[in-house]
Design an enzyme around this catalytic site. Structure first.
Site, mmCIF file in Angstrom:
data_model
loop_
_atom_site.group_PDB
_atom_site.id
_atom_site.type_symbol
_atom_site.label_atom_id
_atom_site.label_comp_id
_atom_site.label_asym_id
_atom_site.label_seq_id
_atom_site.Cartn_x
_atom_site.Cartn_y
_atom_site.Cartn_z
ATOM 1 N N LYS A 121 22.259 0.479 -51.428
ATOM 2 C CA LYS A 121 22.363 1.808 -51.364
ATOM 3 C C LYS A 121 23.969 1.483 -50.648
ATOM 4 C CE LYS A 121 19.402 3.956 -53.096
ATOM 5 N NZ LYS A 121 19.367 5.092 -54.282
ATOM 6 N N SER B 186 20.875 6.915 -49.834
ATOM 7 C CA SER B 186 18.825 7.339 -49.402
ATOM 8 C C SER B 186 19.678 7.066 -47.233
ATOM 9 C CB SER B 186 18.972 6.140 -49.560
ATOM 10 O OG SER B 186 17.518 6.106 -48.209
ATOM 11 N N TYR C 66 16.724 -3.243 -49.319
ATOM 12 C CA TYR C 66 17.199 -1.939 -50.166
ATOM 13 C C TYR C 66 18.345 -1.129 -50.062
ATOM 14 C CZ TYR C 66 16.657 3.218 -51.268
ATOM 15 O OH TYR C 66 16.121 4.005 -51.580
HETATM 16 N N1 UFG Z 1 3.839 5.382 -44.029
HETATM 17 C C1 UFG Z 1 2.223 5.174 -43.190
HETATM 18 N N2 UFG Z 1 1.046 4.951 -43.769
HETATM 19 C C2 UFG Z 1 1.455 4.352 -45.500
HETATM 20 C C3 UFG Z 1 2.594 4.797 -46.068
HETATM 21 C C4 UFG Z 1 3.747 5.078 -44.848
HETATM 22 O O1 UFG Z 1 1.618 5.464 -41.410
HETATM 23 O O2 UFG Z 1 0.309 4.177 -46.120
HETATM 24 C C5 UFG Z 1 4.273 5.773 -42.519
HETATM 25 C C6 UFG Z 1 5.684 4.724 -42.358
HETATM 26 O O3 UFG Z 1 5.352 3.737 -41.579
HETATM 27 C C7 UFG Z 1 6.807 6.673 -42.039
HETATM 28 C C8 UFG Z 1 6.191 7.018 -42.700
HETATM 29 O O4 UFG Z 1 4.979 7.218 -43.408
HETATM 30 O O5 UFG Z 1 6.370 6.248 -41.005
HETATM 31 C C9 UFG Z 1 7.228 7.703 -44.029
HETATM 32 O O6 UFG Z 1 7.193 6.659 -45.095
HETATM 33 P P1 UFG Z 1 7.401 6.359 -46.786
HETATM 34 O O7 UFG Z 1 7.063 5.277 -46.805
HETATM 35 O O8 UFG Z 1 6.826 7.449 -47.027
HETATM 36 O O9 UFG Z 1 8.583 6.878 -46.640
HETATM 37 P P2 UFG Z 1 9.609 5.941 -46.252
HETATM 38 O O10 UFG Z 1 10.496 6.318 -44.553
HETATM 39 O O11 UFG Z 1 9.168 4.424 -45.630
HETATM 40 O O12 UFG Z 1 11.023 5.706 -47.117
HETATM 41 C C10 UFG Z 1 11.821 6.577 -47.498
HETATM 42 C C11 UFG Z 1 12.042 6.439 -48.185
HETATM 43 C C12 UFG Z 1 13.133 5.313 -49.085
HETATM 44 C C13 UFG Z 1 14.199 5.371 -47.933
HETATM 45 C C14 UFG Z 1 13.633 5.485 -46.622
HETATM 46 C C15 UFG Z 1 14.920 5.895 -45.833
HETATM 47 O O13 UFG Z 1 10.851 6.598 -49.429
HETATM 48 O O14 UFG Z 1 13.468 4.907 -50.402
HETATM 49 O O15 UFG Z 1 12.945 6.513 -46.711
HETATM 50 O O16 UFG Z 1 14.767 5.652 -44.288
HETATM 51 F F1 UFG Z 1 14.338 3.591 -48.266
#
Ligand code: UFG
Length: 334
Positions: free
Chosen positions: A146, A118, A142
């Protein structure tokens, strides 16, 4: 001769798309999944063995009875916030169980492994787009798990000759264009499915976690990559290991970032619905910008994303979400 590939975590989101990709290329995927985050229906016609990667006796039995040409490992817990609250569960499932897998593979002479890593290994990267040689500074348990597995793989390569590829996904998105499989987590935390659930009426609104980041519109930027492109990269990675490629890590992303608000606006265009948003405070551990330099995977694996556009990812994800919402509605009517 058909080649059997063991797909651990093949009933989950990315794993089930890899099962489809293997079948399309003429391989025979055999899925091992404990169904903690995956679904029986997601494996389609592939053989499913319900069990745990940390069950040494089960693995020994499987590897002694079958001749697997390689292993794809998708079986990680993925909720960043949950990993902070219950780290032991994450170290146990993501790290300790992977060690059990590696020991069993070694014992039975199975020497080729592709691992789902990841972008979380980078934490808050200093430069964007991120290249594979950037420092690994995970900011969550997490992400640490990894890194620990990547270190175990490198050590097993050096000491025992394991051939491995570690694929560092950026943000997996979309669904299979044939509509048969898509994203379905027991407790959804990811932006795109939540946005589309708000569009389909399964949720009232979607939260925007922070609008004061140092980006143009103040919301976080991510590199979304189509789940079928991730799946295709696994097949290419395995084939290139068989052809003698070096064991190493690759970033998987399109190299283009979209802000949270851009995702929501594009989803409104694709779905034709207005999506209600609630502005919330920042979520712990969210880097402002996370965009991949994916040129190494293109050069060494010949991996070129077939669906690099966010709009296409959202169209496929919307077809899947519409199907999910419809099946829930029809169950409620009955
Ligand atoms: N976000 C929102 N509202 C929500 C959910 C997410 O604003 O309800 C934002 C988050 O703050 C982030 C973006 O949308 O800025 C993407 O969020 P996600 O939760 O969809 O994905 P992440 O970037 O947090 O996570 C992904 C993978 C993880 C991994 C990560 C690497 O899902 O497994 O990238 O940093 F760890």
């Amino acid at each position: 001769m058909t080649r059997e590939i063991l797909v651990i975590g093949g009933a989950g989101y990315v794993g089930s798309h890899a099962v489809e990709a293997l079948r399309a290329e003429g391989y025979v995927p055999v899925v091992l999944d404990n169904l903690s985050g995956g679904y029986r229906e997601a494996v389609g016609k592939a053989e499913l063995i319900v069990g745990d990667m940390g069950d040494a006796a089960l693995l020994d039995m499987l590897f002694s009875r079958r001749q697997f040409a390689g292993v794809l490992h998708f079986a990680s817990l993925i909720d960043v916030a949950a990993s902070q609250k219950d780290p032991a569960r994450y170290y146990s499932n993501n790290v300790a169980a992977t060690l059990v897998l590696l020991e069993s593979m070694r014992k039975h002479g199975v020497a080729h492994l592709v691992f789902s890593s990841s972008a979380a290994v980078y934490g808050e990267p200093e430069h964007s787009p991120v290249t594979e040689d950037a420092a690994r500074k995970p900011v969550s348990v997490y992400g640490q798990t990894k890194c620990m597995v990547e270190d175990m793989l490198a050590a097993h390569h050096k000491a025992y000759g394991l051939h491995y590829t570690s694929l560092r996904y950026f943000n997996a998105a979309g669904a299979h264009p044939n509509g048969s499989i898509g994203e379905c987590h027991p407790e959804e935390t990811h932006l795109i499915p939540l946005v589309l659930q708000a569009a389909s009426g399964r949720r009232r609104s979607v939260s925007v976690f922070g609008n004061q980041y140092p980006t143009e519109d103040g919301t976080c930027i991510r590199d979304y990559v189509h789940v079928c492109d991730l799946a295709a990269a696994h097949v290419k990675a395995l084939e290139s290991l068989w052809n003698g490629s070096a064991s190493r890590c690759y970033n998987l992303g399109t190299g283009k970032g979209y802000s949270v608000l851009e995702v929501i606006r594009t989803a409104e265009r694709v779905t034709g619905k207005t999506i209600k948003t609630d502005m919330e405070k920042r979520r712990d551990g969210d880097p402002a910008v996370l965009v991949a330099d994916g040129s190494l995977a293109r050069e060494k694996l010949g991996w070129v994303p077939a669906y690099p556009e966010l709009e296409t990812m959202l169209q496929h994800a919307w077809a899947w979400e519409s199907r999910m919402a419809e099946s829930i509605r029809s169950r409620e009517v009955v």
